[in-house]
Write a protein that holds these residues in place. Structure first.
Motif: not given
Length: 310
Positions: A267-287
């Protein structure tokens, strides 16, 4: 799928819970859960972190995980995630008495739950998966929500324990397979994470165009764009609370598991993928800091605005 009520005709018949309950995991959620169960059952606890024994010295501590398992008719696991769960249960399952019940409250990975349930069956251990939703305060107040799955005979034994921990209507049947509860809970969390960042984007847009976040929050929560996040959690964000009872690393872990589930389901999940990408970026930024809403904090940094309204 549905909500269980004690008087419901579709419920499995519950019987007296076995006397001996062992709880593995005495952290932020496990400690209040252990205290609640101790009020009506004979409970022993264990945690891999020895510091826990000093923060909750009044609980009945087992000297080892092995001792706890051998002495438990019901083993309740309240662990951080699927990695810790697998480590514990691979060791514990052969030590549980035949006919014991394993009741897992961990929010984990359905693939891990499925594998461990198969391992449990080899040792004549019943399994109920009941990943929980709620805060530390809700655990202390016994108002948690559980997505419950497993075979009927196991559910009948787990129900009285869950009733002691759940709010009215908080025991929700997810399916007969052990992993079904994990699937539902992960999808619920994935939607909440996506709703949170989408709502924050909307609030930031409105703020930049001259509408106060507080006013916009009140208008949006009763609109077609309303959500549980806006109803129950956005107000805390506007007070500057990024919900520091859950780590952003755990958020990312859950979103990665959802991505794996989506690939398995094709199943393609472009909206959930966008959320995941942002949360990954937050983890990279804040630890790996505590904060379910650190992705929102990252959005604030990127826009040069803050939603806090004090």
């Amino acid at each position: 799928m549905g909500v269980w009520h004690s008087a419901g005709m579709d419920l499995p018949h519950s019987r007296a819970v076995p006397v001996r309950i062992g709880v593995v995991g005495v952290g932020r959620m496990g400690e209040p859960i252990s205290r609640t169960l101790t009020g009506s059952h004979l409970v022993q606890v264990f945690d891999a972190d020895p510091v826990r024994t000093t923060t909750a010295p009044d609980l009945a501590w087992a000297d080892s995980l092995q001792e706890l398992a051998a002495a438990s008719d019901v083993l309740v696991t309240v662990l951080p995630g699927p990695v810790e769960l697998r480590q514990v249960m691979v060791e514990v399952l052969p030590l549980l008495p035949p006919g014991a019940l394993w009741l897992d409250l961990t929010s984990g990975d359905p693939a891990v739950t499925r594998d461990l349930a198969a391992h449990a069956a080899q040792h004549d251990v019943l399994v109920v998966s009941a990943p929980m939703g709620g805060s530390v305060d809700e655990a202390a107040q016994s108002t948690l929500v559980f997505f419950v799955s497993g075979e009927e005979v196991a559910l009948a034994r787990a129900l009285p324990i869950l009733e002691a921990l759940a709010k009215d209507g908080g025991i929700r049947r997810a399916g007969a397979r052990a992993e079904d509860g994990q699937i539902v809970k992960l999808l619920a969390n994935g939607l909440w994470f996506a709703h949170a960042v989408a709502a924050a984007e909307a609030l930031l847009i409105g703020q930049a165009l001259g509408i106060s976040p507080t006013e916009l929050h009140h208008l949006l929560r009763d609109s077609a764009g309303g959500s549980r996040f806006l109803d129950e959690h956005a107000g805390r964000l506007l007070d500057g609370d990024y919900l520091t009872t859950f780590g952003v690393d755990r958020v990312v872990e859950e979103l990665d598991t959802i991505s794996t589930m989506a690939r398995t389901a094709q199943v393609a999940t472009p909206v959930l993928d966008a959320s995941s990408s942002l949360h990954h970026a937050a983890l990279d930024h804040f630890g790996p800091e505590l904060g379910e809403l650190l992705a929102v904090k990252l959005l604030e940094h990127r826009t040069g605005r803050q939603l806090r309204t004090d």
